[in-house]
Design a protein around this motif. Structure first.
Motif, PDB file in Angstrom:
ATOM      1  N   ILE A 159      -8.748   1.164 -29.302  1.00 52.34           N
ATOM      2  CA  ILE A 159      -9.553   2.368 -29.532  1.00 52.34           C
ATOM      3  C   ILE A 159      -9.758   2.637 -31.017  1.00 52.34           C
ATOM      4  CG2 ILE A 159      -8.912   3.458 -27.345  1.00 52.34           C
ATOM      5  CD1 ILE A 159      -6.867   5.127 -28.859  1.00 52.34           C
ATOM      6  N   GLY A 160      -9.231   1.791 -31.881  1.00 50.71           N
ATOM      7  CA  GLY A 160      -9.400   1.971 -33.321  1.00 50.71           C
ATOM      8  C   GLY A 160      -8.254   2.751 -33.935  1.00 50.71           C
ATOM      9  N   SER A 161      -7.869   2.381 -35.155  1.00 50.87           N
ATOM     10  CA  SER A 161      -6.705   2.992 -35.791  1.00 50.87           C
ATOM     11  C   SER A 161      -6.906   4.460 -36.124  1.00 50.87           C
ATOM     12  CB  SER A 161      -6.350   2.219 -37.068  1.00 50.87           C
ATOM     13  OG  SER A 161      -7.439   2.217 -37.980  1.00 50.87           O
ATOM     14  N   VAL A 162      -8.103   4.831 -36.608  1.00 45.59           N
ATOM     15  CA  VAL A 162      -8.358   6.235 -36.951  1.00 45.59           C
ATOM     16  C   VAL A 162      -8.356   7.092 -35.697  1.00 45.59           C
ATOM     17  CG1 VAL A 162     -10.035   7.855 -37.909  1.00 45.59           C
ATOM     18  CG2 VAL A 162      -9.629   5.674 -39.041  1.00 45.59           C
ATOM     19  N   THR A 163      -9.081   6.643 -34.671  1.00 41.12           N
ATOM     20  CA  THR A 163      -9.115   7.393 -33.409  1.00 41.12           C
ATOM     21  C   THR A 163      -7.725   7.516 -32.813  1.00 41.12           C
ATOM     22  OG1 THR A 163     -11.393   6.721 -32.944  1.00 41.12           O
ATOM     23  CG2 THR A 163     -10.045   7.388 -31.064  1.00 41.12           C
ATOM     24  N   HIS A 164      -6.955   6.443 -32.859  1.00 42.57           N
ATOM     25  CA  HIS A 164      -5.582   6.469 -32.340  1.00 42.57           C
ATOM     26  C   HIS A 164      -4.758   7.522 -33.058  1.00 42.57           C
ATOM     27  CE1 HIS A 164      -1.395   5.109 -31.791  1.00 42.57           C
ATOM     28  NE2 HIS A 164      -1.821   4.599 -30.639  1.00 42.57           N
ATOM     29  N   ALA A 165      -4.855   7.573 -34.391  1.00 42.01           N
ATOM     30  CA  ALA A 165      -4.079   8.543 -35.171  1.00 42.01           C
ATOM     31  C   ALA A 165      -4.508   9.968 -34.863  1.00 42.01           C
ATOM     32  CB  ALA A 165      -4.252   8.257 -36.661  1.00 42.01           C
ATOM     33  N   VAL A 166      -5.805  10.198 -34.758  1.00 40.93           N
ATOM     34  CA  VAL A 166      -6.299  11.548 -34.480  1.00 40.93           C
ATOM     35  C   VAL A 166      -5.869  12.009 -33.091  1.00 40.93           C
ATOM     36  CG1 VAL A 166      -8.375  12.951 -34.147  1.00 40.93           C
ATOM     37  CG2 VAL A 166      -8.264  11.326 -36.050  1.00 40.93           C
ATOM     38  N   LEU A 167      -5.947  11.133 -32.115  1.00 38.57           N
ATOM     39  CA  LEU A 167      -5.547  11.488 -30.754  1.00 38.57           C
ATOM     40  C   LEU A 167      -4.081  11.909 -30.680  1.00 38.57           C
ATOM     41  CD1 LEU A 167      -7.336   8.751 -28.609  1.00 38.57           C
ATOM     42  CD2 LEU A 167      -7.778  11.210 -28.554  1.00 38.57           C
ATOM     43  N   HIS A 168      -3.242  11.281 -31.476  1.00 40.06           N
ATOM     44  CA  HIS A 168      -1.812  11.568 -31.408  1.00 40.06           C
ATOM     45  C   HIS A 168      -1.371  12.726 -32.288  1.00 40.06           C
ATOM     46  CE1 HIS A 168      -1.662   7.672 -29.389  1.00 40.06           C
ATOM     47  NE2 HIS A 168      -0.458   7.999 -28.981  1.00 40.06           N
ATOM     48  N   HIS A 169      -2.187  13.125 -33.250  1.00 37.35           N
ATOM     49  CA  HIS A 169      -1.706  14.132 -34.196  1.00 37.35           C
ATOM     50  C   HIS A 169      -2.618  15.343 -34.374  1.00 37.35           C
ATOM     51  CE1 HIS A 169       1.683  11.651 -35.347  1.00 37.35           C
ATOM     52  NE2 HIS A 169       0.867  10.621 -35.439  1.00 37.35           N
ATOM     53  N   ALA A 170      -3.840  15.296 -33.898  1.00 37.03           N
ATOM     54  CA  ALA A 170      -4.711  16.468 -34.009  1.00 37.03           C
ATOM     55  C   ALA A 170      -4.218  17.561 -33.074  1.00 37.03           C
ATOM     56  CB  ALA A 170      -6.156  16.100 -33.672  1.00 37.03           C
ATOM     57  N   THR A 171      -4.329  18.807 -33.509  1.00 43.21           N
ATOM     58  CA  THR A 171      -3.858  19.928 -32.693  1.00 43.21           C
ATOM     59  C   THR A 171      -4.968  20.541 -31.846  1.00 43.21           C
ATOM     60  OG1 THR A 171      -4.240  21.433 -34.558  1.00 43.21           O
ATOM     61  CG2 THR A 171      -2.032  20.505 -34.318  1.00 43.21           C
ATOM     62  N   ALA A 172      -6.225  20.193 -32.130  1.00 42.15           N
ATOM     63  CA  ALA A 172      -7.358  20.695 -31.348  1.00 42.15           C
ATOM     64  C   ALA A 172      -7.776  19.623 -30.338  1.00 42.15           C
ATOM     65  CB  ALA A 172      -8.531  21.024 -32.277  1.00 42.15           C
ATOM     66  N   PRO A 173      -8.557  19.980 -29.331  1.00 47.53           N
ATOM     67  CA  PRO A 173      -9.104  18.956 -28.436  1.00 47.53           C
ATOM     68  C   PRO A 173      -9.868  17.901 -29.231  1.00 47.53           C
ATOM     69  CG  PRO A 173      -9.465  21.144 -27.531  1.00 47.53           C
ATOM     70  CD  PRO A 173      -8.948  21.346 -28.912  1.00 47.53           C
ATOM     71  N   VAL A 174      -9.790  16.653 -28.775  1.00 48.48           N
ATOM     72  CA  VAL A 174     -10.431  15.549 -29.479  1.00 48.48           C
ATOM     73  C   VAL A 174     -11.432  14.874 -28.548  1.00 48.48           C
ATOM     74  CG1 VAL A 174     -10.084  13.326 -30.630  1.00 48.48           C
ATOM     75  CG2 VAL A 174      -8.380  15.145 -30.886  1.00 48.48           C
ATOM     76  N   ALA A 175     -12.677  14.739 -29.025  1.00 50.36           N
ATOM     77  CA  ALA A 175     -13.710  14.040 -28.267  1.00 50.36           C
ATOM     78  C   ALA A 175     -13.864  12.638 -28.848  1.00 50.36           C
ATOM     79  CB  ALA A 175     -15.033  14.786 -28.347  1.00 50.36           C
ATOM     80  N   VAL A 176     -13.714  11.634 -28.007  1.00 49.44           N
ATOM     81  CA  VAL A 176     -13.898  10.252 -28.408  1.00 49.44           C
ATOM     82  C   VAL A 176     -15.226   9.775 -27.855  1.00 49.44           C
ATOM     83  CG1 VAL A 176     -12.949   7.915 -28.363  1.00 49.44           C
ATOM     84  CG2 VAL A 176     -11.401   9.897 -28.360  1.00 49.44           C
ATOM     85  N   VAL A 177     -16.161   9.451 -28.748  1.00 40.96           N
ATOM     86  CA  VAL A 177     -17.510   9.062 -28.340  1.00 40.96           C
ATOM     87  C   VAL A 177     -17.667   7.564 -28.532  1.00 40.96           C
ATOM     88  CG1 VAL A 177     -19.973   9.442 -28.715  1.00 40.96           C
ATOM     89  CG2 VAL A 177     -18.354  11.327 -29.055  1.00 40.96           C
ATOM     90  N   ALA A 178     -17.913   6.855 -27.434  1.00 40.55           N
ATOM     91  CA  ALA A 178     -18.100   5.410 -27.493  1.00 40.55           C
ATOM     92  C   ALA A 178     -19.479   5.088 -28.069  1.00 40.55           C
ATOM     93  CB  ALA A 178     -17.955   4.805 -26.107  1.00 40.55           C
ATOM     94  N   HIS A 179     -19.532   4.007 -28.847  1.00 40.96           N
ATOM     95  CA  HIS A 179     -20.811   3.592 -29.431  1.00 40.96           C
ATOM     96  C   HIS A 179     -20.833   2.078 -29.564  1.00 40.96           C
ATOM     97  CE1 HIS A 179     -19.062   2.758 -33.436  1.00 40.96           C
ATOM     98  NE2 HIS A 179     -18.266   3.766 -33.166  1.00 40.96           N
TER      99      HIS A 179
END
Length: 301
Positions: free
Chosen positions: A280-300
Motif C-alpha cells: 500500500i506504499g510506505s507513506v500510506t502505511h505510516a499515515v494509516l497507523h499514526h493519523a488520529t483522524a479518519p484516513v481515505a486511501v484513494v487507489a490510482h
C-alpha cells in the motif's frame, strides 16, 4: 455502478464507529448506506461455547448488522439503510462487495497514545485489493463542546467539520486523489489543507552549510511547484478555500501530525496488478497507523 456507501461491520467498537461515520458520509453524498457483516464460520470465540451449534452461531451473528441498522435508522431517519450478512472471509468478501460501491468504510483499533493504530492483516489486504476509495475510522472520536468542530464527523450531525487534509506529491500526483480531496472538502463546506513534504538531497544539505540562502531558494521552488499543481483544481472548485503548505521532512510523519486538526486525511495508493501481498506504499502505511483522524486511501493507476 450501484451508487452506495458500504461499511464493514464486525461488532467491534471500531467497526461501529466506522458505520456511524459512513452514515454521515452517505447523507453528505445523498446515497444509501449498505452495512456488510462478514461471518467466518471457521473456529473462533463462539466455538469455545460447546452448547452453540453452527445455526445458533449464525443466528447470533446475524443480529449484529440487523441491530446496527435499526439504531442507525433511528439516528438518521432520512437515510436509506440496508444490511447484509455474508459467510466467508472479510478480506475476500469486502473487496468484491466494494466493486459496486462508491466508498468502503472500515474501522481500525487504537494501540495507545504512543503506539498508534492497528490496521491488521485483514484491513491492509482489503485496502490493497479494493480499487474504490477506502476510509479507515478510529473509535472514540467525540466533540468536546457543541460549538467545537467535530474531528471525525461523529457523533453529532450539528457540529462543523475540521479541514480536509490532502497529502500531495508535486512530482506526479494522481488526479483521482486530488479530486477526491476537493470533493470531500466541498461536501463538508470546509477548508482543504494541502501538505507537500519533500526531502533535501544530500548535496543540498552540504550546500546549505556554505550558502544559507540556498534554503530560501529551495523553499520558494517547492512552494511554487505546489501552487502550480493546485491551479487547475482551484478553478474547478472555486468555493473551496485552499491552504497550501510545503515542508521538508517525512511525508508520513508530517501528515500524521497534521491529522490532529483534520476531519479527514486523503492519501493515494498506486494500483499494482499482479503483485502478491499487501503493498500500500510506505507513506500510506505510516499515515494509516499514526493519523488520529479518519484516513481515505484513494487507489490510482
Amino acid at each position: 455502478m450501484d451508487r452506495t456507501v458500504v461499511a464493514g461491520l464486525d461488532g467491534s467498537p471500531e467497526s461501529r464507529a466506522a458505520v456511524e461515520w459512513a452514515a454521515r458520509e452517505a447523507e453528505l453524498r445523498g446515497l444509501p448506506l449498505k452495512i456488510v457483516h462478514v461471518w467466518e464460520p471457521d473456529p473462533g470465540p463462539l466455538d469455545r461455547a460447546p452448547m452453540l451449534g453452527v445455526e445458533t452461531r449464525a443466528h447470533w451473528s446475524e443480529r449484529i448488522p440487523r441491530e446496527s441498522a435499526a439504531g442507525l435508522r433511528a439516528r438518521h431517519p432520512g437515510l436509506e439503510i440496508t444490511a447484509e450478512h455474508l459467510p466467508g472471509r472479510a478480506y475476500e468478501i469486502l473487496p468484491k462487495v466494494a466493486l459496486s460501491a462508491e466508498l468502503l468504510v472500515l474501522g481500525s483499533r487504537a494501540l495507545g497514545a504512543l503506539g498508534g493504530f492497528l490496521v491488521g492483516s485483514v484491513g491492509q489486504s482489503v485496502i490493497a485489493h479494493t480499487e474504490v476509495p477506502v476510509v479507515l475510522v478510529r473509535a472514540g472520536h467525540q466533540a468536546v463542546d457543541e460549538h467545537e468542530a467535530d474531528p471525525a464527523g461523529v457523533p453529532s450531525a450539528h457540529t462543523a467539520f475540521r479541514p480536509v487534509l490532502l497529502g500531495l506529491d508535486t512530482g506526479g500526483q494522481a488526479d483521482d486523489v486530488t479530486a477526491f480531496a476537493f470533493e470531500e472538502a466541498a461536501r463538508r463546506g470546509t477548508r482543504l489543507r494541502v501538505l507537500n513534504a519533500y526531502n533535501l538531497p544530500p548535496y543540498y544539505v552540504y550546500g546549505l552549510a556554505a550558502d544559507p540562502t540556498l534554503h530560501d531558494e529551495i523553499t520558494r521552488e517547492q512552494a511554487a511547484a505546489l501552487t502550480e499543481a493546485l491551479e487547475r483544481w482551484r478553478k474547478e472548485y472555486p468555493s473551496v478555500e485552499v491552504v497550501e503548505e510545503s515542508r521538508p521532512g517525512s511525508a508520513g510523519q508530517l501528515l500524521a501530525d497534521a491529522s490532529r486538526q483534520a476531519s479527514l486525511v486523503v492519501v493515494g495508493r498506486r494500483v499494482r496488478h499482479g503483485r502478491i501481498g499487501t503493498h500500500i506504499g510506505s507513506v500510506t502505511h505510516a499515515v494509516l497507523h499514526h493519523a488520529t483522524a479518519p484516513v481515505a486511501v484513494v487507489a490510482h493507476p
